[in-house]
Motif scaffolding. Structure first.
Motif, PDB file in Angstrom:
ATOM      1  N   LEU A  43       0.820  -1.209   0.000  1.00 29.35           N
ATOM      2  CA  LEU A  43       0.000   0.000   0.000  1.00 29.35           C
ATOM      3  C   LEU A  43       0.858   1.265   0.000  1.00 29.35           C
ATOM      4  CD1 LEU A  43      -2.785   1.307   0.159  1.00 29.35           C
ATOM      5  CD2 LEU A  43      -2.679   1.072   2.642  1.00 29.35           C
ATOM      6  N   SER A  44       1.881   1.313   0.857  1.00 32.11           N
ATOM      7  CA  SER A  44       2.730   2.500   0.909  1.00 32.11           C
ATOM      8  C   SER A  44       3.489   2.699  -0.391  1.00 32.11           C
ATOM      9  CB  SER A  44       3.722   2.392   2.070  1.00 32.11           C
ATOM     10  OG  SER A  44       3.056   2.474   3.310  1.00 32.11           O
ATOM     11  N   ALA A  45       3.944   1.598  -0.982  1.00 27.11           N
ATOM     12  CA  ALA A  45       4.682   1.697  -2.244  1.00 27.11           C
ATOM     13  C   ALA A  45       3.791   2.235  -3.354  1.00 27.11           C
ATOM     14  CB  ALA A  45       5.249   0.330  -2.632  1.00 27.11           C
ATOM     15  N   ILE A  46       2.551   1.777  -3.423  1.00 30.13           N
ATOM     16  CA  ILE A  46       1.629   2.273  -4.446  1.00 30.13           C
ATOM     17  C   ILE A  46       1.337   3.757  -4.228  1.00 30.13           C
ATOM     18  CG2 ILE A  46      -0.727   2.107  -5.327  1.00 30.13           C
ATOM     19  CD1 ILE A  46       1.010  -0.171  -6.258  1.00 30.13           C
ATOM     20  N   THR A  47       1.161   4.159  -2.976  1.00 28.05           N
ATOM     21  CA  THR A  47       0.928   5.572  -2.686  1.00 28.05           C
ATOM     22  C   THR A  47       2.147   6.410  -3.042  1.00 28.05           C
ATOM     23  OG1 THR A  47      -0.522   4.910  -0.858  1.00 28.05           O
ATOM     24  CG2 THR A  47       0.222   7.187  -0.888  1.00 28.05           C
ATOM     25  N   LEU A  48       3.336   5.886  -2.768  1.00 28.20           N
ATOM     26  CA  LEU A  48       4.567   6.578  -3.139  1.00 28.20           C
ATOM     27  C   LEU A  48       4.657   6.758  -4.648  1.00 28.20           C
ATOM     28  CD1 LEU A  48       7.374   7.731  -2.462  1.00 28.20           C
ATOM     29  CD2 LEU A  48       8.245   5.365  -2.567  1.00 28.20           C
ATOM     30  N   ILE A  49       4.269   5.733  -5.398  1.00 31.22           N
ATOM     31  CA  ILE A  49       4.253   5.827  -6.861  1.00 31.22           C
ATOM     32  C   ILE A  49       3.382   7.002  -7.301  1.00 31.22           C
ATOM     33  CG2 ILE A  49       3.382   4.688  -8.954  1.00 31.22           C
ATOM     34  CD1 ILE A  49       4.254   2.021  -7.611  1.00 31.22           C
ATOM     35  N   GLU A  50       2.203   7.101  -6.722  1.00 27.86           N
ATOM     36  CA  GLU A  50       1.297   8.193  -7.080  1.00 27.86           C
ATOM     37  C   GLU A  50       1.935   9.547  -6.786  1.00 27.86           C
ATOM     38  OE1 GLU A  50      -2.385   7.528  -5.103  1.00 27.86           O
ATOM     39  OE2 GLU A  50      -2.794   5.628  -6.127  1.00 27.86           O
ATOM     40  N   ALA A  51       2.635   9.645  -5.650  1.00 29.47           N
ATOM     41  CA  ALA A  51       3.267  10.910  -5.285  1.00 29.47           C
ATOM     42  C   ALA A  51       4.381  11.277  -6.264  1.00 29.47           C
ATOM     43  CB  ALA A  51       3.816  10.825  -3.863  1.00 29.47           C
ATOM     44  N   ILE A  52       5.217  10.308  -6.624  1.00 27.89           N
ATOM     45  CA  ILE A  52       6.331  10.576  -7.535  1.00 27.89           C
ATOM     46  C   ILE A  52       5.818  10.971  -8.914  1.00 27.89           C
ATOM     47  CG2 ILE A  52       8.282   9.539  -8.755  1.00 27.89           C
ATOM     48  CD1 ILE A  52       8.794   7.839  -6.267  1.00 27.89           C
ATOM     49  N   LEU A  53       4.865  10.215  -9.442  1.00 27.60           N
ATOM     50  CA  LEU A  53       4.367  10.520 -10.784  1.00 27.60           C
ATOM     51  C   LEU A  53       3.589  11.836 -10.802  1.00 27.60           C
ATOM     52  CD1 LEU A  53       3.272   6.962 -11.967  1.00 27.60           C
ATOM     53  CD2 LEU A  53       5.354   8.219 -12.544  1.00 27.60           C
ATOM     54  N   ALA A  54       2.888  12.128  -9.724  1.00 23.53           N
ATOM     55  CA  ALA A  54       2.200  13.421  -9.645  1.00 23.53           C
ATOM     56  C   ALA A  54       3.212  14.559  -9.649  1.00 23.53           C
ATOM     57  CB  ALA A  54       1.338  13.479  -8.384  1.00 23.53           C
ATOM     58  N   GLU A  55       4.314  14.375  -8.945  1.00 23.09           N
ATOM     59  CA  GLU A  55       5.368  15.389  -8.917  1.00 23.09           C
ATOM     60  C   GLU A  55       5.969  15.578 -10.305  1.00 23.09           C
ATOM     61  OE1 GLU A  55       7.563  17.878  -5.987  1.00 23.09           O
ATOM     62  OE2 GLU A  55       5.839  16.548  -5.788  1.00 23.09           O
ATOM     63  N   CYS A  56       6.135  14.474 -11.039  1.00 24.65           N
ATOM     64  CA  CYS A  56       6.682  14.561 -12.395  1.00 24.65           C
ATOM     65  C   CYS A  56       5.787  15.418 -13.291  1.00 24.65           C
ATOM     66  CB  CYS A  56       6.826  13.164 -12.997  1.00 24.65           C
ATOM     67  SG  CYS A  56       8.175  12.176 -12.329  1.00 24.65           S
ATOM     68  N   VAL A  57       4.492  15.166 -13.231  1.00 23.33           N
ATOM     69  CA  VAL A  57       3.568  15.922 -14.075  1.00 23.33           C
ATOM     70  C   VAL A  57       3.481  17.369 -13.617  1.00 23.33           C
ATOM     71  CG1 VAL A  57       1.156  16.140 -14.806  1.00 23.33           C
ATOM     72  CG2 VAL A  57       2.235  13.882 -14.708  1.00 23.33           C
ATOM     73  N   ALA A  58       3.505  17.585 -12.306  1.00 23.80           N
ATOM     74  CA  ALA A  58       3.371  18.941 -11.775  1.00 23.80           C
ATOM     75  C   ALA A  58       4.550  19.820 -12.151  1.00 23.80           C
ATOM     76  CB  ALA A  58       3.210  18.899 -10.258  1.00 23.80           C
ATOM     77  N   PHE A  59       5.752  19.254 -12.148  1.00 25.94           N
ATOM     78  CA  PHE A  59       6.950  20.058 -12.373  1.00 25.94           C
ATOM     79  C   PHE A  59       7.633  19.764 -13.707  1.00 25.94           C
ATOM     80  CE2 PHE A  59       6.353  20.062  -7.793  1.00 25.94           C
ATOM     81  CZ  PHE A  59       6.500  21.409  -7.497  1.00 25.94           C
ATOM     82  N   GLY A  60       7.060  18.863 -14.490  1.00 31.05           N
ATOM     83  CA  GLY A  60       7.636  18.535 -15.784  1.00 31.05           C
ATOM     84  C   GLY A  60       7.147  19.468 -16.877  1.00 31.05           C
ATOM     85  N   PRO A  61       7.606  19.233 -18.107  1.00 28.24           N
ATOM     86  CA  PRO A  61       7.186  20.077 -19.231  1.00 28.24           C
ATOM     87  C   PRO A  61       5.706  19.904 -19.554  1.00 28.24           C
ATOM     88  CG  PRO A  61       8.428  18.182 -20.008  1.00 28.24           C
ATOM     89  CD  PRO A  61       8.539  18.170 -18.519  1.00 28.24           C
ATOM     90  N   ASN A  62       5.160  20.872 -20.286  1.00 30.00           N
ATOM     91  CA  ASN A  62       3.743  20.821 -20.658  1.00 30.00           C
ATOM     92  C   ASN A  62       3.416  19.599 -21.513  1.00 30.00           C
ATOM     93  OD1 ASN A  62       3.231  23.212 -19.304  1.00 30.00           O
ATOM     94  ND2 ASN A  62       3.617  24.482 -21.106  1.00 30.00           N
ATOM     95  N   ASP A  63       4.426  19.045 -22.165  1.00 29.10           N
ATOM     96  CA  ASP A  63       4.200  17.866 -23.004  1.00 29.10           C
ATOM     97  C   ASP A  63       3.592  16.715 -22.206  1.00 29.10           C
ATOM     98  OD1 ASP A  63       5.287  19.321 -25.022  1.00 29.10           O
ATOM     99  OD2 ASP A  63       7.199  18.219 -25.113  1.00 29.10           O
ATOM    100  N   LEU A  64       3.925  16.626 -20.924  1.00 27.58           N
ATOM    101  CA  LEU A  64       3.410  15.514 -20.124  1.00 27.58           C
ATOM    102  C   LEU A  64       1.893  15.587 -19.993  1.00 27.58           C
ATOM    103  CD1 LEU A  64       6.063  15.167 -17.271  1.00 27.58           C
ATOM    104  CD2 LEU A  64       6.087  14.296 -19.610  1.00 27.58           C
ATOM    105  N   VAL A  65       1.391  16.786 -19.784  1.00 25.14           N
ATOM    106  CA  VAL A  65      -0.062  16.963 -19.702  1.00 25.14           C
ATOM    107  C   VAL A  65      -0.700  16.639 -21.049  1.00 25.14           C
ATOM    108  CG1 VAL A  65      -1.926  18.600 -19.244  1.00 25.14           C
ATOM    109  CG2 VAL A  65       0.180  18.698 -17.898  1.00 25.14           C
ATOM    110  N   ASP A  66      -0.058  17.069 -22.130  1.00 22.58           N
ATOM    111  CA  ASP A  66      -0.564  16.765 -23.469  1.00 22.58           C
ATOM    112  C   ASP A  66      -0.591  15.260 -23.703  1.00 22.58           C
ATOM    113  OD1 ASP A  66      -0.770  19.470 -23.920  1.00 22.58           O
ATOM    114  OD2 ASP A  66       1.154  19.621 -24.962  1.00 22.58           O
ATOM    115  N   ASN A  67       0.432  14.556 -23.223  1.00 22.19           N
ATOM    116  CA  ASN A  67       0.488  13.102 -23.392  1.00 22.19           C
ATOM    117  C   ASN A  67      -0.682  12.417 -22.699  1.00 22.19           C
ATOM    118  OD1 ASN A  67       2.864  13.337 -24.834  1.00 22.19           O
ATOM    119  ND2 ASN A  67       4.181  12.867 -23.083  1.00 22.19           N
TER     120      ASN A  67
END
Length: 308
Positions: free
Chosen positions: A266-290
């Motif tokens: 459970l903690s690992a899955i929640t951590l995954i969500e946090a990391i990927l959310a951070e990637c989209v939040a601070f990554g290039p606009n292309d990620l949202v487009d993808n």
């Protein structure tokens, strides 16, 4: 965006001591919302709906997301009785960092509710789950999540490894992550193909590895191969004594306690969500487009069923 500086008597909220909890601030904002100016309504609405972002984002990032100026957030904090926005944000940060206490309290409520039954297994699973998640959200892990996201965003390719009990973690990371970041690759190691799959990764790449005790021999071997090729490693494991830790650039030591016969993911899955959310939040606009293009493709292919 306009941010009028003239005093509006309807903007004043009851004074709030700095020692209050976020739920008290939220209650105060909700009660006063209808009397706020349009700009403060935007700011208050963002605080109510994004408490984690308020806790960890800069004031400029939060202001941009709320579509107000930073000074509006400062004004809102002062209307709540805080001398500065930093003191206001500290309330939300402290609440997140004190997660185990808060979640343990909820688990205690579960225990009280179930005390009239004989189903102790169900209760113990819930108790462990709340505590595991609470231990994940600390200031140290916040910093690691940001660093992990930056590593992933800066990589040419990302390999994801997790076998046996942690394959579900690896699969979830690769499936969800690939929607936004196409160069995320799940390593399956089927039919003796582990070395072949890993051979294409080098010092320009990152490997995300999941492994809990009992540690899978294939996972250790995969990590050894990527290390030899200069691949930077992000490791998610259950103890710093794990054989996956040495040489890793970033290590997440997540709690996986459970009365179940297998370690909790459970903690690992929640951590995954946090990391990927951070990637989209601070990554290039292309990620949202993808993400948008993925959803369009899925709907075009009839992958989803609409509910009237």
């Amino acid at each position: 965006m306009s941010d009028p500086t003239q005093h509006d008597p309807t903007e004043f909220l009851p004074v709030t001591p700095p020692s209050v909890r976020p739920d008290e601030i939220n209650q105060q904002l909700a009660e006063a919302y209808s009397d706020l100016s349009p700009q403060l309504k935007l700011a208050a609405g963002y605080v109510l709906e994004h408490p984690l972002d308020i806790a960890f984002q800069s004031i400029r990032k939060s202001a941009a997301a709320a579509e107000v100026t930073p000074s509006t957030l400062v004004r809102l904090a002062k209307r709540l009785g805080f001398d500065s926005y930093e003191l206001f944000r500290d309330v939300f940060q402290s609440a997140v960092q004190a997660g185990p206490v808060e979640f343990s309290g909820r688990a205690s409520q579960l225990r009280n509710l179930a005390s009239q039954t004989d189903d102790r297994v169900f209760l113990d699973v819930g108790d462990a789950a709340f505590d595991n998640i609470g231990r994940l959200f600390t200031a140290d892990n916040q910093s690691r999540v940001r660093d992990a996201a930056q590593m992933i965003l800066g990589a040419r390719k990302v390999a994801v490894v997790g076998f046996r009990d942690t394959f579900a973690c690896a699969y979830h990371f690769a499936y969800v992550g690939r929607i936004a970041i196409p160069d995320i690759h799940l390593i399956r190691g089927l039919e003796g193909g582990l070395l072949t799959e890993l051979d294409r990764f080098d010092e320009d790449d990152v490997v995300v590895v999941f492994g809990f005790e009992p540690y899978c021999a294939e996972t250790v071997k995969a990590l050894d191969v990527t290390r030899a090729n200069g691949v930077k490693a992000i490791v998610v494991t259950d103890t710093m004594r794990s054989p996956l830790v040495p040489g890793a650039q970033i290590t997440f030591n997540v709690a996986n306690t459970t009365p179940h016969f297998f370690p909790s993911i459970l903690s690992a899955i929640t951590l995954i969500e946090a990391i990927l959310a951070e990637c989209v939040a601070f990554g290039p606009n292309d990620l949202v487009d993808n993400v948008s293009k993925f959803e369009q493709r899925m709907r075009h292919m009839g992958a989803y069923v609409d509910v009237d």
